[in-house]
Every structure is written in structure tokens, then in C-alpha cells.
Scaffold this active site. Sequence first.
Site, PDB file in Angstrom:
ATOM      1  N   HIS A   2      -2.224   2.682  -4.621  1.00 54.46           N
ATOM      2  CA  HIS A   2      -2.440   1.849  -3.436  1.00 54.46           C
ATOM      3  C   HIS A   2      -3.563   2.386  -2.544  1.00 54.46           C
ATOM      4  CE1 HIS A   2      -0.565  -0.159   0.399  1.00 54.46           C
ATOM      5  NE2 HIS A   2      -1.883  -0.112   0.447  1.00 54.46           N
ATOM      6  N   GLU A  34       1.327  -2.890   7.885  1.00 56.22           N
ATOM      7  CA  GLU A  34       1.767  -1.496   7.763  1.00 56.22           C
ATOM      8  C   GLU A  34       2.244  -0.945   9.113  1.00 56.22           C
ATOM      9  OE1 GLU A  34       2.153  -0.168   4.976  1.00 56.22           O
ATOM     10  OE2 GLU A  34       0.667  -0.975   3.586  1.00 56.22           O
TER      11      GLU A  34
HETATM   12  P1  13P Z   1      -3.013  -5.500   6.583  1.00 58.88           P
HETATM   13  O1  13P Z   1      -4.123  -6.518   6.470  1.00 58.88           O
HETATM   14  O2  13P Z   1      -1.684  -6.133   6.886  1.00 58.88           O
HETATM   15  O3  13P Z   1      -3.369  -4.390   7.523  1.00 58.88           O
HETATM   16  O4  13P Z   1      -2.806  -4.869   5.125  1.00 58.88           O
HETATM   17  C1  13P Z   1      -3.822  -4.178   4.492  1.00 58.88           C
HETATM   18  C2  13P Z   1      -3.320  -3.084   3.638  1.00 58.88           C
HETATM   19  O5  13P Z   1      -4.087  -2.237   3.243  1.00 58.88           O
HETATM   20  C3  13P Z   1      -1.874  -3.035   3.298  1.00 58.88           C
HETATM   21  O6  13P Z   1      -1.536  -1.810   2.748  1.00 58.88           O
HETATM   22 ZN    ZN Z   2      -3.226  -0.708   1.896  1.00 62.90          ZN
END
Ligand code: 13P
Ligand code: ZN
Length: 271
Positions: A213, A117
Site C-alpha cells: 500500500h 485515513e
Molecule cells: P484519501 O483520498 O481518502 O486520503 O485516500 C488516499 C489514500 O492514500 C488511502 O490510503
Molecule cells: Zn494510501
Amino acid sequence: MSIVESNCTLAARVAEIAEVAGYLWERGWAERNGGNISVNVTDLLTREEAELPALETRHLPRRLPAVAKHLFFVTGTGKRMRDVARRPMENGAIIRLHPSGEAYDIIADRIISPTSELPSHLAMHDYMRAVRGENTKVVCHTHPTDLIALTHHARFLQPGVLGQLLWSMIPETRIIVPRGVGIVPYEIPGSLALANATIKALADHDVILWEKHGCLAVGEEVIETFDMIDTLSKSAQIYLCARAAGFEPAGMSKEQLEGLVPVFHLPPWQD
Ligand code: 13P
Ligand code: ZN
């Protein structure tokens, strides 16, 4: 030697991040590698530390002029919050943006790939720096079960509906999250589309829900971002508890909510 061993100010900030990472895990919001945190630490590094050689350089998908040359602690992609809590510098990295704002260097402690992100986080830091000034240093993203559940209902995706509902569950939510919550319709995690939609929502809110999400909060202190999400989660739980018990909660009335405004110096109620 870790950079935090020679810089106690940075060590204190990283300890705050680790503390909150532990809370995210304990709350059940951080399954596997769910969630990520970034903090602008530019003011905390000495000139020598800020000029550490690049361990690796990577390009950014979009130029970020307002945070050019800035330094950030970012959690690593695929890293677990429960591990960030115990060993933050093994599960996150310090990065430095290039003067062009088009690329970044990983400078400490080791090559840990930043969160997927990162485009969203850095675009938000860039926006906040340009629009809100220098104090909003933290972006915290997590997956609170109750808040995500509510984004699965079409009614709550309408602008303002969920924010008003959550405010109306307990007075604290209106006080601790005075700018309410924004809703961003579903976009692919880590995408620029998600980053752009989130920046738009930040004009009016400090906390944004990403449909199906998670949740994202911005603030001056990492604990403050946690507190806002935690309070919203409490409101969501009250709503869902009442619904599970078979009734629609009455919610605080408009008058009851308005009564908080002068006492707690809040921005006015918006319909
Ligand atoms: P990362 O492990 O890349 O930080 O991703 C986790 C997440 O919550 C993606 O939205
Ligand atoms: Zn996430």
C-alpha cells in the site's frame, strides 16, 4: 475570507504542507488521490479562530482523549496532492475535536471531507501526544513505488529485515531515519485495524511501511517526514538498481554502520 488570510502563522504552516504535497506528486508517489497529510495546528489558531462555529460535525470510530479539543489541518478524501500543492485550503480542512474526543467539527474554510485515513491519522496523533509529548505534530502518508515494491516480497515482511537492508545502502539512511522502518502487514486502507497495527509499530519507528500500500512517517515538521521517506526511497532505488543490473549489492558492513553511531549520536544498532 479564508482563515489563512487572517493568520500568517497558520498560512506559513499550510504553505509548508502545500510545498511537500507538490514534492509527493513530483516524486510520482501520489497517483490520483494517493496519500494524505495531517498536521496538529492547535497552537497556531487564536482563541477566536479555535471557537469558529462547526460547519459540520462527524463522529469518530473510537474515542481519542489525548487530542480532545485539538485542531488539525487534514487533506481531503479524494483530493489530489497536485491540487493540495496549488490550493491547500480548497483541498483540505481545519477540524476541531470535541472535548469528549468522540467527534469532530469541520470549522474552516469549507466542508471538505477529511481523508479516509483520518482514523489512522488521529489515532496516531492521539498516541503520539500521549506517549511522545507535544512536538510530534505531523502524519504524512504517501505511495512510493520503490518502497511498496519491496513490501511485495515475503522476506522483507519479516521484522527488521527491510529496515536493515535500507540502512545499509547509504550512510544517510542510518542518519536521517535513525529509528529504521516498521512493517505493517496488509490491512484494508482506512480501517481501524490498520490504525491499531500502525500505532504498535510507532513505538519503535518514525516511518512505517504498509504492505502492498504505502508509507507513513511521523515527525515535528512536514518537510522532515518527507525527507525520511525520500531517503528511504533512495536506498530502495539503489537496491533495486543493483538487482536490475544483475547483482546483489554488498551493503554497508555492520562495522561501517556502527561507525556512524558515535559520530552522529545515533541510537545503537539493533540486530
Ligand atoms: P484519501 O483520498 O481518502 O486520503 O485516500 C488516499 C489514500 O492514500 C488511502 O490510503
Ligand atoms: Zn494510501
